[in-house]
Design a protein around this motif. Structure first.
Motif, PDB file in Angstrom:
ATOM      1  N   ALA A   1      37.319 -38.943 -62.479  1.00 24.08           N
ATOM      2  CA  ALA A   1      38.159 -39.323 -61.340  1.00 24.08           C
ATOM      3  C   ALA A   1      39.120 -40.443 -61.688  1.00 24.08           C
ATOM      4  O   ALA A   1      40.280 -40.442 -61.256  1.00 24.08           O
ATOM      5  CB  ALA A   1      37.273 -39.733 -60.168  1.00 24.08           C
ATOM      6  N   PHE A   2      38.671 -41.407 -62.493  1.00 21.95           N
ATOM      7  CA  PHE A   2      39.538 -42.550 -62.776  1.00 21.95           C
ATOM      8  C   PHE A   2      40.677 -42.188 -63.715  1.00 21.95           C
ATOM      9  O   PHE A   2      41.771 -42.743 -63.609  1.00 21.95           O
ATOM     10  CB  PHE A   2      38.720 -43.710 -63.330  1.00 21.95           C
ATOM     11  N   LYS A   3      40.443 -41.273 -64.631  1.00 19.97           N
ATOM     12  CA  LYS A   3      41.553 -40.832 -65.462  1.00 19.97           C
ATOM     13  C   LYS A   3      42.595 -40.102 -64.626  1.00 19.97           C
ATOM     14  O   LYS A   3      43.808 -40.308 -64.793  1.00 19.97           O
ATOM     15  CB  LYS A   3      41.040 -39.918 -66.580  1.00 19.97           C
ATOM     16  N   VAL A   4      42.141 -39.280 -63.716  1.00 24.23           N
ATOM     17  CA  VAL A   4      43.057 -38.597 -62.799  1.00 24.23           C
ATOM     18  C   VAL A   4      43.782 -39.605 -61.929  1.00 24.23           C
ATOM     19  O   VAL A   4      44.998 -39.523 -61.711  1.00 24.23           O
ATOM     20  CB  VAL A   4      42.290 -37.587 -61.931  1.00 24.23           C
ATOM     21  N   GLN A   5      43.039 -40.575 -61.416  1.00 21.09           N
ATOM     22  CA  GLN A   5      43.625 -41.604 -60.559  1.00 21.09           C
ATOM     23  C   GLN A   5      44.736 -42.359 -61.275  1.00 21.09           C
ATOM     24  O   GLN A   5      45.806 -42.617 -60.706  1.00 21.09           O
ATOM     25  CB  GLN A   5      42.539 -42.571 -60.101  1.00 21.09           C
TER      26      GLN A   5
ATOM     27  N   VAL B   1      28.965 -46.964 -58.824  1.00 20.51           N
ATOM     28  CA  VAL B   1      29.400 -45.611 -58.482  1.00 20.51           C
ATOM     29  C   VAL B   1      29.538 -44.809 -59.769  1.00 20.51           C
ATOM     30  O   VAL B   1      30.275 -45.203 -60.681  1.00 20.51           O
ATOM     31  CB  VAL B   1      30.736 -45.631 -57.721  1.00 20.51           C
ATOM     32  N   ILE B   2      28.834 -43.688 -59.846  1.00 18.87           N
ATOM     33  CA  ILE B   2      28.926 -42.834 -61.036  1.00 18.87           C
ATOM     34  C   ILE B   2      29.542 -41.470 -60.721  1.00 18.87           C
ATOM     35  O   ILE B   2      29.768 -40.671 -61.630  1.00 18.87           O
ATOM     36  CB  ILE B   2      27.547 -42.636 -61.688  1.00 18.87           C
ATOM     37  N   GLY B   3      29.822 -41.207 -59.441  1.00 13.06           N
ATOM     38  CA  GLY B   3      30.404 -39.915 -59.107  1.00 13.06           C
ATOM     39  C   GLY B   3      30.996 -39.870 -57.719  1.00 13.06           C
ATOM     40  O   GLY B   3      30.793 -40.771 -56.895  1.00 13.06           O
ATOM     41  N   ILE B   4      31.758 -38.808 -57.463  1.00 10.57           N
ATOM     42  CA  ILE B   4      32.315 -38.520 -56.134  1.00 10.57           C
ATOM     43  C   ILE B   4      31.667 -37.240 -55.638  1.00 10.57           C
ATOM     44  O   ILE B   4      31.796 -36.177 -56.265  1.00 10.57           O
ATOM     45  CB  ILE B   4      33.841 -38.331 -56.181  1.00 10.57           C
TER      46      ILE B   4
END
Length: 489
Positions: free
Chosen positions: A277-281, A251-254
């Motif tokens: 996204a992962f930093k936000v997560q 997965v490289i994006g949402i």
């Protein structure tokens, strides 16, 4: 005349009517993160491509779909839709609103709270214990979130946090041993590379569509913190929050937005890089909010005309048009007319690169800024500040705090009691479950439970615990009071 708009692809359904948003908001942020665990120990599947020199051929994504489609989920939400007031003074009557029968007797109040509506989106599982990523706009304003797995099991989900700036949300379901996706590195993706999306366009679950990466680091209106991945993958309402895979099955994006004149797919789709996204997560799970660095400048793109005016040899960097007084940039000595070309050694190729890089830095970090001032290189030292919290991230009220009734409430203070003319009472802040189905809305005041006046959350919870399947709440809205029956689970 049609106009181009960016649409966030959640299906908003009211009697199966499909709706899409207008210009997407997103003051986005970008970051990095390690992979989530993948299922099993075997080598992950990859797309199969038969190559002929100088000739592009079709890519077979079936192995990736077989392996990772079970980790893609369908998300359904219950919430409130925005509704504009009618042109005349008569407000529309919602038959589910317990106060609708009193409407002729209530004074006009302008725009009213709106009836409950339902929506659909997508998401994907990143940890086997039920952690799921999706778009913030999928769960924004939702009072209930339900996750349906590929095996048709359904779970109520808790929203751990949603960041509107990046359009990233984290939700959790109470389950174990779930299939998960494998996280990739979007920085290695190349324009022209095949990609695959899995989601639920228009509610058609586990739909796979494919295309190529059309561009990288794409800046969108107001999307100053997200370097979007642009693709030509067919993405439609309902795909929001679903994963974008590369040919390795990573997965490289949402999938987040589309550019469209019609509200449907027209060949321009945009995904949030997964490292963003992962930093936000990480921050949402740990803190329930996102903290971003701040420099305190207004910037613009360096055009050919501006480059000629400032004597620049290259079309690069971010041109500083103004500096906030007292900001980190001001203290560092930045001036209007400076062209920022590097931050901590990382090139600023275009103006949109700067906000992304600054936002990733922790407040208090010391950094070096390389600028061109009147064509002369200059290095400045700056201490990154903190961006003011403007409630861009939200954490859901835990379901256990809402209890059997589906109400998140708080006691009225003395001033509020005096204003509404009630002694005691509990102000409704959020609704879900039985309360939402009965038409109770945020802003209502619960005065009594089964005829007993309530003054505290604990008292209401105790009365609800002793009740059977049916309970009656005395609710005040404006100057009207009415008993609202609830059927409890």
């Amino acid at each position: 005349m049609n106009r181009n708009v960016l649409n966030r692809g959640i299906i908003a359904v009211s009697l199966l009517a499909v709706g899409t948003s207008g210009i997407a908001y997103m003051d986005k942020a970008g970051w990095g993160r390690a992979d989530a665990a993948a299922l099993g120990t075997a080598a992950p599947p990859q797309a199969v491509t038969t190559t002929v020199p100088g000739v592009a051929t079709a890519t077979d994504f079936s192995g990736i779909v077989d392996r990772y489609a079970p980790a893609v989920v369908n998300i359904s939400v219950v919430g409130k839709a925005e509704q504009q007031p009618a042109a005349n003074s008569g407000a529309e009557i919602d038959p589910m609103d317990p106060f609708s029968g009193l409407a002729p007797f209530l004074a006009p109040r302008g725009q009213r709270d709106t009836p409950m509506v339902r929506g659909l989106g997508s998401g994907f599982i990143i940890s086997a214990d039920g952690l799921i990523l999706t778009n913030a706009h999928v769960v924004d304003g939702a009072s209930e979130v339900t996750v349906k797995l590929a095996d048709r099991r359904e779970f109520k989900a808790k929203v751990l946090g949603a960041d509107r700036q990046t359009d990233v949300a984290v939700i959790r379901i109470n389950a174990k041993n779930l299939p998960v996706v494998k996280i990739g590195d979007p920085s290695t993706a190349k324009v022209g590379e095949p990609v695959l999306a899995i989601g639920a366009p228009y509610g058609f679950e586990n739909t796979a569509t494919a295309g190529i990466i059309s561009a990288k680091s794409r800046a969108l209106p107001e999307g100053i913190y997200v370097p979007f991945i642009q693709t030509d993958v067919a993405v439609n309402p309902g795909n929001s929050g679903g994963p974008l895979f590369n040919v390795k099955g990573d997965v490289i994006g949402i999938n987040s937005q589309i550019y469209s004149r019609t509200g449907g797919y027209q060949g321009l789709s945009f995904a949030i890089p997964i490292d963003v996204a992962f930093k936000v997560q990480d921050q949402l799970v740990k803190h329930g909010k996102v903290t971003r660095g701040r420099l305190g400048v207004s910037i613009q793109e360096v055009t050919q005309a501006l480059a000629d005016s400032f004597g620049l040899q290259k079309l690069q960097g971010a041109l500083v048009s103004s500096v906030d007084k007292g900001s980190p940039a001001d203290r560092a000595g930045l001036q209007p007319g400076d062209v920022i070309v590097r931050l901590n050694g990382k090139d600023i190729g275009q103006s949109s690169d700067l906000p992304v890089q600054v936002a990733t830095m922790s407040p208090g970090t010391d950094a070096k800024i390389d600028v061109l001032r009147n064509g002369t290189p200059k290095t400045l030292n700056v201490t990154i500040g903190v961006m003011k919290d403007t409630a861009v991230a939200q954490r859901d009220t835990p379901m256990e705090e809402r209890g059997r009734l589906g109400l998140a409430v708080r006691p009225l203070d003395k001033q509020e009691q005096s204003a509404v003319g009630a002694a005691g009472g509990l102000l409704v802040e959020q609704v879900s479950g039985p309360a939402a189905r009965s038409g109770i809305q945020p802003g209502d005041i619960v005065l009594a439970v089964n005829g007993t006046r309530v003054t505290s959350v604990e008292q209401m919870r105790a009365l609800a615990a002793k009740a059977g399947r049916n309970i009656a709440l005395l609710v005040q809205r404006d100057d009207a009071k009415i008993f609202v029956p609830l059927t409890l689970g």
